[in-house]
Design a protein around this motif. Structure first.
Motif, PDB file in Angstrom:
ATOM      1  N   UNK A 140       1.118  25.520  -4.865  1.00 42.16           N
ATOM      2  CA  UNK A 140       0.506  25.954  -3.615  1.00 42.16           C
ATOM      3  C   UNK A 140       0.091  24.722  -2.835  1.00 42.16           C
ATOM      4  N   UNK A 141       0.126  24.826  -1.516  1.00 39.69           N
ATOM      5  CA  UNK A 141      -0.174  23.689  -0.659  1.00 39.69           C
ATOM      6  C   UNK A 141      -1.633  23.266  -0.783  1.00 39.69           C
ATOM      7  N   UNK A 142      -1.859  21.958  -0.836  1.00 44.07           N
ATOM      8  CA  UNK A 142      -3.217  21.408  -0.844  1.00 44.07           C
ATOM      9  C   UNK A 142      -3.420  20.663   0.468  1.00 44.07           C
ATOM     10  N   UNK A 143      -3.562  21.417   1.531  1.00 42.85           N
ATOM     11  CA  UNK A 143      -3.694  20.820   2.854  1.00 42.85           C
ATOM     12  C   UNK A 143      -4.958  19.976   2.916  1.00 42.85           C
ATOM     13  N   UNK A 144      -4.812  18.770   3.450  1.00 41.54           N
ATOM     14  CA  UNK A 144      -5.955  17.874   3.555  1.00 41.54           C
ATOM     15  C   UNK A 144      -6.093  16.932   2.375  1.00 41.54           C
ATOM     16  N   UNK A 145      -5.336  17.202   1.295  1.00 39.30           N
ATOM     17  CA  UNK A 145      -5.369  16.291   0.146  1.00 39.30           C
ATOM     18  C   UNK A 145      -4.639  14.999   0.518  1.00 39.30           C
ATOM     19  N   UNK A 146      -4.932  13.929  -0.201  1.00 39.16           N
ATOM     20  CA  UNK A 146      -4.230  12.679   0.086  1.00 39.16           C
ATOM     21  C   UNK A 146      -4.236  11.752  -1.124  1.00 39.16           C
ATOM     22  N   UNK A 147      -3.314  10.824  -1.111  1.00 39.30           N
ATOM     23  CA  UNK A 147      -3.209   9.780  -2.133  1.00 39.30           C
ATOM     24  C   UNK A 147      -3.163   8.446  -1.413  1.00 39.30           C
ATOM     25  N   UNK A 148      -4.014   7.506  -1.829  1.00 36.55           N
ATOM     26  CA  UNK A 148      -3.997   6.172  -1.243  1.00 36.55           C
ATOM     27  C   UNK A 148      -4.119   5.150  -2.363  1.00 36.55           C
ATOM     28  N   UNK A 149      -3.196   4.188  -2.399  1.00 30.56           N
ATOM     29  CA  UNK A 149      -3.251   3.216  -3.481  1.00 30.56           C
ATOM     30  C   UNK A 149      -2.560   1.914  -3.153  1.00 30.56           C
ATOM     31  N   UNK A 150      -2.586   1.020  -4.142  1.00 30.58           N
ATOM     32  CA  UNK A 150      -2.018  -0.320  -3.997  1.00 30.58           C
ATOM     33  C   UNK A 150      -1.275  -0.684  -5.279  1.00 30.58           C
ATOM     34  N   UNK A 151      -0.159  -1.379  -5.114  1.00 26.59           N
ATOM     35  CA  UNK A 151       0.654  -1.757  -6.270  1.00 26.59           C
ATOM     36  C   UNK A 151       1.226  -3.157  -6.062  1.00 26.59           C
ATOM     37  N   UNK A 152       1.232  -3.947  -7.148  1.00 24.58           N
ATOM     38  CA  UNK A 152       1.822  -5.270  -7.098  1.00 24.58           C
ATOM     39  C   UNK A 152       3.108  -5.270  -7.922  1.00 24.58           C
ATOM     40  N   UNK A 153       4.220  -5.555  -7.279  1.00 29.11           N
ATOM     41  CA  UNK A 153       5.526  -5.430  -7.930  1.00 29.11           C
ATOM     42  C   UNK A 153       5.775  -6.522  -8.966  1.00 29.11           C
ATOM     43  N   UNK A 154       4.998  -7.615  -8.909  1.00 29.09           N
ATOM     44  CA  UNK A 154       5.213  -8.722  -9.839  1.00 29.09           C
ATOM     45  C   UNK A 154       4.279  -8.660 -11.051  1.00 29.09           C
TER      46      UNK A 154
ATOM     47  N   UNK B 209       0.858  -1.193   0.000  1.00 28.42           N
ATOM     48  CA  UNK B 209       0.000   0.000   0.000  1.00 28.42           C
ATOM     49  C   UNK B 209       0.889   1.237   0.000  1.00 28.42           C
ATOM     50  N   UNK B 210       0.413   2.326  -0.605  1.00 32.45           N
ATOM     51  CA  UNK B 210       1.124   3.594  -0.472  1.00 32.45           C
ATOM     52  C   UNK B 210       0.137   4.695  -0.105  1.00 32.45           C
ATOM     53  N   UNK B 211       0.599   5.584   0.770  1.00 32.48           N
ATOM     54  CA  UNK B 211      -0.293   6.631   1.286  1.00 32.48           C
ATOM     55  C   UNK B 211       0.501   7.889   1.611  1.00 32.48           C
ATOM     56  N   UNK B 212      -0.101   9.038   1.291  1.00 29.80           N
ATOM     57  CA  UNK B 212       0.502  10.313   1.622  1.00 29.80           C
ATOM     58  C   UNK B 212      -0.547  11.398   1.759  1.00 29.80           C
ATOM     59  N   UNK B 213      -0.212  12.454   2.461  1.00 34.11           N
ATOM     60  CA  UNK B 213      -1.149  13.559   2.708  1.00 34.11           C
ATOM     61  C   UNK B 213      -0.514  14.910   2.377  1.00 34.11           C
ATOM     62  N   UNK B 214      -1.394  15.909   2.241  1.00 31.01           N
ATOM     63  CA  UNK B 214      -0.981  17.312   2.093  1.00 31.01           C
ATOM     64  C   UNK B 214      -0.022  17.525   0.922  1.00 31.01           C
ATOM     65  N   UNK B 215      -0.536  17.276  -0.282  1.00 28.43           N
ATOM     66  CA  UNK B 215       0.249  17.500  -1.482  1.00 28.43           C
ATOM     67  C   UNK B 215       0.245  18.965  -1.895  1.00 28.43           C
ATOM     68  N   UNK B 216       0.559  19.214  -3.145  1.00 30.07           N
ATOM     69  CA  UNK B 216       0.552  20.586  -3.659  1.00 30.07           C
ATOM     70  C   UNK B 216       0.053  20.575  -5.096  1.00 30.07           C
ATOM     71  N   UNK B 217      -0.556  21.673  -5.515  1.00 29.46           N
ATOM     72  CA  UNK B 217      -1.084  21.805  -6.868  1.00 29.46           C
ATOM     73  C   UNK B 217      -0.460  23.007  -7.555  1.00 29.46           C
ATOM     74  N   UNK B 218      -0.484  22.987  -8.868  1.00 30.25           N
ATOM     75  CA  UNK B 218      -0.060  24.145  -9.641  1.00 30.25           C
ATOM     76  C   UNK B 218      -0.691  24.065 -11.015  1.00 30.25           C
TER      77      UNK B 218
END
Length: 211
Positions: free
Chosen positions: A145-159, A128-137
């Motif tokens: 500019x900061x995108x406070x409260x934004x987030x990314x959540x996902x899943x990846x299979x390396x094989x 799983x991968x997860x992060x918060x508070x990205x930025x947009x332009x």
């Protein structure tokens, strides 16, 4: 009868306690980084510019309209200082007559799957991968500019190179939903043609449905 009832209540309380402890333990596992083996494999393929199909939603309504979604260019760049961190960037995104070209990026960390996620994403190779508070332009403004409260959540299979993730911009309830699909890195070579065809198909869909 009273002794039986007491034993029954004690058993229920014990099961509830075990459940709470298990949930707490499972939650702690999800914060642990993915294994070194999975991260090493991911870095070999999940990098650079990659084209994926996405649905852009506003208040839960699919604005890309087409079931196949919109071909969207993402960039994946691994940190040089933290092995478990990489940046997900959505580059120059626009659909139809949005009138503005938007870009977004967010640092995410690799994590292990919890028990319930393992039931959904079966087989080896998933993290799983997860992060918060990205930025947009935007292309017009040129600065982020900061995108406070934004987030990314996902899943990846390396094989299998399957991936899915959601970008929540925390702005007007807008999200980009990259549904489960297998990465084809060769698509980047035909991105302009793919996007032009999407625009034609989108225009026809709107015409056919009186939109």
């Amino acid at each position: 009868m009273k002794k039986s009832l007491g034993k029954y209540i004690t058993a229920i309380c014990f099961l509830i306690l075990i459940g709470v402890i298990s949930c707490t333990s499972d939650e702690e596992i999800t914060k642990d980084p993915a294994s070194e083996e999975l991260v090493t494999e991911a870095k070999k393929f999940l990098n650079g510019n990659i084209v994926l199909n996405t649905h852009a939603t506003l208040n839960g309504v699919n604005k890309t309209l087409l079931k196949s979604g919109c071909p969207t260019k993402f960039n994946f760049e691994w940190s040089e200082t933290d092995d478990n961190t990489f940046t997900v960037s959505l580059l120059n995104f626009t659909v139809g007559k949005m009138g503005m070209i938007i870009s977004f990026k967010c640092d995410v960390q690799t994590m292990q799957l919890n028990t319930w996620e393992k039931d959904e994403y079966k087989g080896s190779g998933w993290f799983k991968f997860y992060g918060e508070n990205g930025s947009t332009w935007s292309e017009d403004e040129g600065k982020s500019s900061s995108s406070k409260g934004s987030n990314v959540k996902g899943y990846y299979n390396v094989y299998t190179h399957e991936i899915n993730f959601i970008v929540d911009y925390n702005m007007m309830n807008v999200r980009s939903e990259c549904f489960l699909q297998t990465i084809d890195k060769g698509r980047i070579n035909n991105y302009e043609e793919e996007f032009a065809q999407f625009e034609k198909d989108l225009a026809k869909y709107k015409e056919d449905h009186g939109l």
